[in-house]
Design an enzyme around this catalytic site. Structure first.
Site, short mmCIF file in Angstrom:
data_model
loop_
_atom_site.label_atom_id
_atom_site.label_comp_id
_atom_site.label_asym_id
_atom_site.label_seq_id
_atom_site.Cartn_x
_atom_site.Cartn_y
_atom_site.Cartn_z
N ARG A 223 79.03 30.67 69.07
CA ARG A 223 78.28 31.82 68.56
C ARG A 223 79.07 33.12 68.66
NH1 ARG A 223 72.13 30.12 70.27
NH2 ARG A 223 71.74 29.10 68.29
N LYS B 153 60.50 13.46 65.14
CA LYS B 153 59.11 13.49 64.64
C LYS B 153 58.95 13.92 63.19
CE LYS B 153 57.03 14.33 69.11
NZ LYS B 153 56.40 15.34 69.97
N GLY C 67 66.49 26.83 64.63
CA GLY C 67 65.17 27.20 64.09
C GLY C 67 65.28 27.98 62.79
N GLY D 197 69.92 21.63 65.93
CA GLY D 197 70.62 21.61 67.21
C GLY D 197 71.20 20.26 67.58
P1 ADP Z 1 67.67 18.37 65.28
O1 ADP Z 1 67.76 19.14 66.58
O2 ADP Z 1 69.02 18.03 64.75
O3 ADP Z 1 66.78 19.06 64.28
P2 ADP Z 1 65.52 16.69 66.27
O4 ADP Z 1 65.31 17.63 67.38
O5 ADP Z 1 64.51 16.58 65.21
O6 ADP Z 1 66.97 16.96 65.60
O7 ADP Z 1 65.66 15.20 66.84
C1 ADP Z 1 66.63 14.84 67.77
C2 ADP Z 1 66.12 13.82 68.72
O8 ADP Z 1 65.56 12.69 68.04
C3 ADP Z 1 67.20 13.27 69.61
O9 ADP Z 1 66.95 13.66 70.94
C4 ADP Z 1 67.11 11.76 69.44
O10 ADP Z 1 67.27 11.03 70.65
C5 ADP Z 1 65.72 11.58 68.88
N1 ADP Z 1 65.59 10.33 68.16
C6 ADP Z 1 66.32 9.85 67.15
N2 ADP Z 1 65.95 8.62 66.80
C7 ADP Z 1 64.94 8.26 67.63
C8 ADP Z 1 64.14 7.08 67.78
N3 ADP Z 1 64.34 6.02 67.01
N4 ADP Z 1 63.20 7.08 68.75
C9 ADP Z 1 63.03 8.16 69.53
N5 ADP Z 1 63.75 9.30 69.44
C10 ADP Z 1 64.70 9.34 68.49
MG MG Z 2 66.37 19.26 68.21
#
Ligand code: ADP
Ligand code: MG
Length: 396
Positions: free
Chosen positions: A38, A200, A376, A353
């Site tokens: 950053r 999710k 975000g 992230g």
């Molecule tokens: P980002 O930060 O890139 O937007 P998210 O925060 O939405 O991504 O999701 C990241 C998390 O999703 C990770 O901690 C990962 O372990 C979890 N994840 C990925 N696949 C699965 C799964 N099949 N079951 C549970 N958690 C999962």
């Molecule tokens: Mg995340």
């Protein structure tokens, strides 16, 4: 969509004092910056302003202090030192933000000087967007520059406030982030393949909804895939699932069909018997997940399918890992997709992230066209929302 706000290029900064809101919210360990991404990201604008002969006053937040005064764990001093180290510039730091000391230090800023003030969040009023905070900060300078993309989605005093008092323009990082992340909806080179994973559906519904409007193919992976499976009538065992979101997932599938956006879901999955111990690890087809198994990663057939889709793409946007990549046994899907993107000539834009952490973990960061510095804020742009910090700037 071109950037519609004025930037530092559009305003005469020579001999002026510039208050620049940066995102120096860096991770610290024992007072040392452990990831300087950053700080590096703010340098082009700082350099430009300095070369133009502006006096520069930098403000930022760091972490989540209580807002009741100085806390050593959240001082910006290490970030100021990192900036000096990375640029070779003389960077002055002052342990005050809103008081007489800060005002005096700002008054003494000469063209070419760089002064870093203390964490704006040591005062609670900052987060509440109290006009007194904005007026105080604006009184230090002639021009406000917003380059803190990572906080541009927050209507907080140091982000949106000064624009009410002094001319406010964007820095180069903010401009590039907004331009890049909105370009995937305006004029993506096609085929445009979007990949969304992570845990999710509920946290990504706005992202999915907006991407379906623009993408030719939407690839779904990660934990959210299982709620989509439920929408298709598959059973998912003990996999992550959101019963309240099955209907929404089904609607997304219908919308994609209506819009001509092809959706790819996993055809096989790496499953385990227990999240903590992972005693059994096996691969099963998506319509055959046993009741006592939990999906942790996309399987090898899915990897092939997804990598083929990436190979044919001219533009790829990726957010959210394909599996629980933090554990090596379940990182293969995420790594393979990341490598396919890295090996392709497509324009690749990465947001989020954990996705960025995954790419760094695999050492592929320099193979991507753009890695967003804002989690975000980048998600809100991809959802099609306007960022309050950007809205407050002068129109071009
Ligand atoms: P980002 O930060 O890139 O937007 P998210 O925060 O939405 O991504 O999701 C990241 C998390 O999703 C990770 O901690 C990962 O372990 C979890 N994840 C990925 N696949 C699965 C799964 N099949 N079951 C549970 N958690 C999962
Ligand atoms: Mg995340």
């Amino acid at each position: 969509m071109a950037f519609t706000k004025k930037t530092v290029r559009d305003i005469d900064v020579a001999g002026k004092k510039v208050l620049m809101r940066v995102d120096f919210n860096v991770p610290l360990k024992d007072g040392v910056v452990t990831d300087d991404t950053r700080v590096r990201a703010a340098i082009p604008t700082i350099q430009y302003l300095k070369e133009q002969g502006a006096g520069i006053i930098l403000i930022s937040h760091l972490g989540r202090p209580a807002g009741t005064g100085f806390e050593p764990a959240f001082t910006l001093r290490p970030a100021a030192e990192k900036l000096a180290e990375l640029t070779g510039y003389d960077v002055k730091f002052i342990e005050d933000t809103y008081g007489d000391e800060a005002a005096a230090a700002c008054a003494a800023v000469k063209p070419g000087d760089i002064l870093v003030l203390e964490n704006v969040r040591f005062l609670k009023a900052e987060k509440k967007n109290d006009p007194a905070v904005a007026e105080k900060l604006a009184s230090y300078a002639d021009i406000f520059v917003l380059d803190a993309f990572g906080t541009a989605h927050r209507a907080q005093g140091s982000v949106v406030g000064p624009a009410a008092y002094i001319p406010a323009v964007a820095g180069f990082l903010l401009e590039k982030e907004v331009d890049t992340l909105t370009s995937i909806f305006a004029e993506p080179e096609r085929p445009f393949v979007a990949i969304v994973g992570g845990s999710k559906v509920s946290s990504k519904i706005g992202v999915l909804d907006h991407l379906i409007d623009s993408a030719d193919t939407l690839i779904i992976g990660g934990g959210m895939a299982y709620t989509f499976f439920l929408a298709k009538g598959y059973s998912v065992g003990t996999s992550l699932q959101e019963p309240d979101w099955i209907e929404a997932a089904g609607k997304m599938l219908e919308k994609a069909e209506a819009k001509g956006c092809k959706i790819l879901l996993p055809i096989d999955n790496v499953v385990t018997d227990d999240f903590a111990e992972n005693n059994v690890i096996e691969t099963v087809d998506s319509d055959k997940i046993p009741d006592d198994r939990m999906g942790m990663d996309i399987g090898p057939k899915t990897v092939e399918l997804y990598c083929d889709a990436v190979k044919g793409a001219k533009t790829v946007f990726w957010n959210g890992p394909m599996g629980v990549f933090e554990k090596d046994a379940f990182a293969k899907g995420t790594e393979a997709v990341a490598r396919a993107i890295a090996d392709s000539d497509c324009t690749s834009i990465i947001g989020g992230g954990d996705s960025v952490a995954a790419i760094n973990k695999f050492g592929l960061a320099d193979k991507m066209s753009w890695i967003s510095t804002g989690g975000g804020a980048s998600m809100e742009l991809v959802e099609g929302k306007a960022l309050p910090g950007v809205e407050a700037l002068l129109d071009a």
